[in-house]
Scaffold this motif. Structure first.
Motif: not given
Length: 344
Positions: A224-225, A229-239
């Motif tokens: 969230a920090a 526009d970068c959040r979805p890609g890193i959220a995807a990696a986490r998931l």
């Protein structure tokens, strides 16, 4: 050789080398995707230099290669040239990729991991380093955000270790804490000689995945920090990486006889879920301190920022052209073997 040629070569390396990284990267913004591919390409090159080419001193030769790269005279290879531009543009301190190579040297030397802290020290080098570099590429340098990126990289590495217990053992490698194995009545060296699943081994694997779950939870505020526009890609990696551990659990913790794989259809659903990360309110992560094993990585960035204050980034038409060219070079449907980073 032009920067466009190097960018295309790096894009080809991810097309043929990583399912999870490739899937997550496709929802990163274009401005991040090209340098992320350069980072991945150098990691791929380093991994292959130790695992495939190998031989005594492979890691030492990589360190020399990294030195040339930072001196502005990179080796004549697309990954070296592209990564040399990335480390300069995003002010990535040399200590960070040097730590990654140190982790590869540990593999080369057959290092043993007795405790969870030992495993975290290894994960810091081969996975948290990549989290730090990706965060810098995204334009975020706050220590509290870097700490959460390290949490995510470490968690992803622990998921890989849990998935690859049998595969690693057959290659003569053991990343589960040996002390945990002995506490369950398992002799680590005997297990390496004849890898077999048992309920006791399952308990060790579950214990590691439980620790990874804690780190995945700690990492979430860091997403969230990030720039929106970068959040979805890193959220995807986490998931995607978290789901690897969940698949191991669904198989009864038995990752000796087979390797847990997340089905493509389920990956697609997770990618759709990740798009919701854009709506997360921007925050400054607070609370959990940096994992002790990862402290030195955050400190390296802080020290570099003291020595070299930020200057405006040079974007321009050339950078945008590289982004567009790399995007056009990536085949979205390409599938290949799992990503080496975090290190398998």
């Amino acid at each position: 050789v032009s920067g466009l040629d190097d960018a295309a070569a790096c894009a080809a390396m991810i097309r043929g080398g990583s399912k999870s990284f490739h899937a997550a990267s496709m929802i990163l913004p274009r401005r991040v995707r090209a340098p992320a591919y350069a980072l991945y390409a150098f990691c791929r090159l380093a991994d292959d230099a130790v695992d495939l080419a190998g031989g005594p001193g492979a890691a030492a030769r990589l360190m020399e290669r990294l030195g040339l790269l930072y001196a502005g005279t990179p080796h004549d290879h697309p990954a070296d040239r592209a990564f040399a531009e990335v480390v300069q543009r995003y002010r990535i301190p040399m200590d960070v990729p040097a730590a990654l190579i140190e982790g590869l040297a540990w593999d080369e030397a057959g290092r043993r991991f007795e405790t969870l802290r030992d495993v975290e020290d290894y994960s810091a080098r081969v996975a948290a380093t990549v989290g730090v570099m990706m965060t810098l590429i995204m334009g975020e340098r706050r220590p509290e955000v870097l700490a959460r990126a390290c949490d995510l990289g470490t968690a992803m590495q622990l998921s890989n270790i849990a998935r690859d217990v049998g595969e690693d053992a057959r290659a003569g490698r053991l990343y589960l804490p040996r002390g945990w194995l002995r506490a369950e009545g398992i002799d680590p060296d005997a297990f390496l000689e004849a890898p077999m699943f048992s309920p006791a081994l399952g308990r060790v694997t579950k214990r590691l995945l439980d620790h990874a779950e804690m780190l995945y939870a700690r990492a979430l505020p860091g997403i969230a920090a990030l720039p929106r526009d970068c959040r979805p890609g890193i959220a995807a990696a986490r998931l995607l990486y978290r789901e690897i551990g969940r698949e191991v659990r669904r198989r009864g913790m038995n990752s000796v006889l087979s390797r847990a794989i997340v089905p493509c259809a389920h990956k697609s659903r997770l990618l759709v879920r990740a798009l919701g990360a854009t709506a997360l309110p921007g925050v400054t992560p607070t609370g959990a301190p940096t994992l002790l094993a990862n402290d030195f990585l955050v400190d390296a960035v802080l020290a570099a920022d003291v020595m070299q204050p930020a200057v405006p980034a040079l974007e321009g038409r050339i950078g945008r052209a590289l982004d567009i060219f790399v995007t056009a070079s990536v085949n979205v449907s390409a599938q290949a073997r799992s990503a080496p980073w975090p290190r398998p």
